[in-house]
Structure formats: C-alpha cells, structure tokens
Motif scaffolding. Structure first.
Motif, PDB file in Angstrom:
ATOM      1  N   PRO A 131     -10.816   2.499   5.291  1.00 59.48           N
ATOM      2  CA  PRO A 131     -12.231   2.134   5.399  1.00 59.48           C
ATOM      3  C   PRO A 131     -12.497   0.644   5.148  1.00 59.48           C
ATOM      4  N   TYR A 132     -11.570  -0.046   4.497  1.00 57.13           N
ATOM      5  CA  TYR A 132     -11.748  -1.459   4.160  1.00 57.13           C
ATOM      6  C   TYR A 132     -11.100  -2.392   5.181  1.00 57.13           C
ATOM      7  N   GLY A 133     -10.411  -1.825   6.168  1.00 59.60           N
ATOM      8  CA  GLY A 133      -9.787  -2.641   7.204  1.00 59.60           C
ATOM      9  C   GLY A 133      -8.498  -3.315   6.761  1.00 59.60           C
ATOM     10  N   ASP A 144       0.804  -1.217   0.000  1.00 58.98           N
ATOM     11  CA  ASP A 144       0.000   0.000   0.000  1.00 58.98           C
ATOM     12  C   ASP A 144       0.841   1.272   0.000  1.00 58.98           C
ATOM     13  N   CYS A 189      -5.434  -3.584   3.123  1.00 60.86           N
ATOM     14  CA  CYS A 189      -5.099  -3.275   1.737  1.00 60.86           C
ATOM     15  C   CYS A 189      -6.005  -4.040   0.763  1.00 60.86           C
ATOM     16  N   VAL A 190      -6.549  -3.319  -0.197  1.00 61.46           N
ATOM     17  CA  VAL A 190      -7.348  -3.903  -1.273  1.00 61.46           C
ATOM     18  C   VAL A 190      -6.452  -3.947  -2.510  1.00 61.46           C
ATOM     19  N   HIS A 237      -6.986   2.944   2.170  1.00 59.99           N
ATOM     20  CA  HIS A 237      -7.428   1.582   2.453  1.00 59.99           C
ATOM     21  C   HIS A 237      -8.083   1.432   3.837  1.00 59.99           C
ATOM     22  N   LEU A 272      -7.338  -1.881  -5.756  1.00 57.34           N
ATOM     23  CA  LEU A 272      -7.275  -0.450  -5.483  1.00 57.34           C
ATOM     24  C   LEU A 272      -5.816   0.002  -5.366  1.00 57.34           C
TER      25      LEU A 272
END
Length: 75
Positions: free
Chosen positions: A36-38, A9, A40-41, A34, A44
């Motif tokens: 908000p997603y808890g 990230d 690494c996505v 990242h 994204l």
C-alpha cells in the motif's frame, strides 16, 4: 553455520553445513505489508522483523540448530 537476513522487506534464517550447502531455510516476506505504500517502509520493516524472527527460529529443525555456534547476519 546459521545466517540471518533482515536487510529489507524479508526475514530469513538458513543453516548451512561446513561445505556451504544449505541444509534448511525459512523465509518471511513483507511484500504485501508494504504494497500500500509503494515500497518498503524501513520502520515498519524493522518492527516486523522483530516479530518474524522468533517465529522463523521456532520453525527450524531442532536437530540442526542445537549445536550452532557461528552465526552471520546483515547489519
């Protein structure tokens, strides 16, 4: 030598001398992106690296990057 890091990230570029000493480096963090997603996505992160790297490269001093031939990167 130049090194490019994009494995998670963060995106970073560093230029090192022949002795391995870092002469200059720049870093872009995606931690807030990242959050908000808890975690690494990956998709994204990949898209963000594509937009971050050209911006980081432009921040590097021209006198350091003009003669770079060897480059290392994460894969």
């Amino acid at each position: 030598y130049a090194a490019v890091e994009t494995s998670f990230d963060e995106a970073g570029i560093a230029v090192c001398g022949l002795d391995g000493r870092v002469l200059h480096s720049v870093l872009s963090s995606q931690v807030e992106l990242h959050a908000p997603y808890g975690g690494c996505v990956p998709e994204l992160a990949a898209r963000t690296h594509v937009s971050d790297l050209p911006q980081l490269w432009r921040k590097m001093p021209r006198e350091l990057v003009s003669g770079i031939t060897p480059v290392s990167y994460t894969h």
